[in-house]
Scaffold this motif. Structure first.
Motif, mmCIF file in Angstrom:
data_model
loop_
_atom_site.group_PDB
_atom_site.id
_atom_site.type_symbol
_atom_site.label_atom_id
_atom_site.label_comp_id
_atom_site.label_asym_id
_atom_site.label_seq_id
_atom_site.Cartn_x
_atom_site.Cartn_y
_atom_site.Cartn_z
ATOM 1 N N UNK A 20 0.820 -1.210 0.000
ATOM 2 C CA UNK A 20 0.000 0.000 0.000
ATOM 3 C C UNK A 20 0.854 1.260 0.000
ATOM 4 N N UNK A 21 1.944 1.230 0.787
ATOM 5 C CA UNK A 21 2.776 2.429 0.984
ATOM 6 C C UNK A 21 4.040 2.431 0.135
ATOM 7 N N UNK A 22 4.308 1.338 -0.582
ATOM 8 C CA UNK A 22 5.471 1.228 -1.454
ATOM 9 C C UNK A 22 6.769 1.466 -0.689
ATOM 10 N N UNK A 23 6.924 0.728 0.435
ATOM 11 C CA UNK A 23 8.154 0.858 1.228
ATOM 12 C C UNK A 23 8.417 -0.438 1.993
ATOM 13 N N UNK A 24 9.668 -0.608 2.409
ATOM 14 C CA UNK A 24 10.048 -1.762 3.229
ATOM 15 C C UNK A 24 9.900 -1.409 4.701
ATOM 16 N N UNK A 25 9.488 -2.395 5.480
ATOM 17 C CA UNK A 25 9.350 -2.235 6.932
ATOM 18 C C UNK A 25 9.978 -3.467 7.584
ATOM 19 N N UNK A 70 -3.648 -4.041 5.942
ATOM 20 C CA UNK A 70 -2.256 -3.922 5.534
ATOM 21 C C UNK A 70 -1.982 -5.033 4.531
ATOM 22 N N UNK A 71 -1.283 -4.721 3.470
ATOM 23 C CA UNK A 71 -0.930 -5.711 2.457
ATOM 24 C C UNK A 71 0.584 -5.743 2.315
ATOM 25 N N UNK A 72 1.169 -6.881 2.706
ATOM 26 C CA UNK A 72 2.613 -7.030 2.742
ATOM 27 C C UNK A 72 3.062 -8.204 1.879
ATOM 28 N N UNK A 73 4.283 -8.077 1.347
ATOM 29 C CA UNK A 73 4.986 -9.232 0.786
ATOM 30 C C UNK A 73 6.190 -9.461 1.690
ATOM 31 N N UNK A 74 6.381 -10.692 2.129
ATOM 32 C CA UNK A 74 7.501 -11.012 3.015
ATOM 33 C C UNK A 74 8.770 -11.130 2.176
ATOM 34 N N UNK A 75 9.746 -10.266 2.475
ATOM 35 C CA UNK A 75 10.990 -10.182 1.710
ATOM 36 C C UNK A 75 12.079 -11.055 2.321
ATOM 37 N N UNK A 76 12.190 -11.008 3.657
ATOM 38 C CA UNK A 76 13.305 -11.673 4.332
ATOM 39 C C UNK A 76 12.880 -12.041 5.743
#
Length: 80
Positions: A20-25, A70-76
């Motif tokens: 949604x926010x185009x950022x990593x968290x 919240x819509x996330x893709x798990x990166x690591x």
């Protein structure tokens, strides 16, 4: 290969991409006493942690929170 490689579990540090926010968290999933959201340490009892636990790297997750979805893709995922 450890069966938990890439799997989000209690104590994991998880890097997600916020669709949604185009950022990593980065979140660390901790117990209630260690929780400090300002530092990215979130309690295992929060909706975000509950939505991430049991998921794997490259999974996309949608998590309902009081402030919206919240819509996330798990990166690591790190187990340290």
């Amino acid at each position: 290969m450890d069966k938990n490689d890439g799997k989000v579990i209690f104590g994991s540090t998880v890097k997600v991409y916020d669709l949604n926010e185009d950022k990593d968290i980065v979140y660390k999933i901790v117990g209630n006493l260690e929780s400090d959201p300002e530092l990215g340490n979130i309690s295992i009892d929060t909706p975000i942690a509950k939505g991430l636990v049991g998921k794997f790297v490259d999974d996309e997750v949608s998590i309902k929170t009081p402030s919206g979805n919240l819509n996330y893709e798990i990166i690591e995922v790190k187990h340290i």
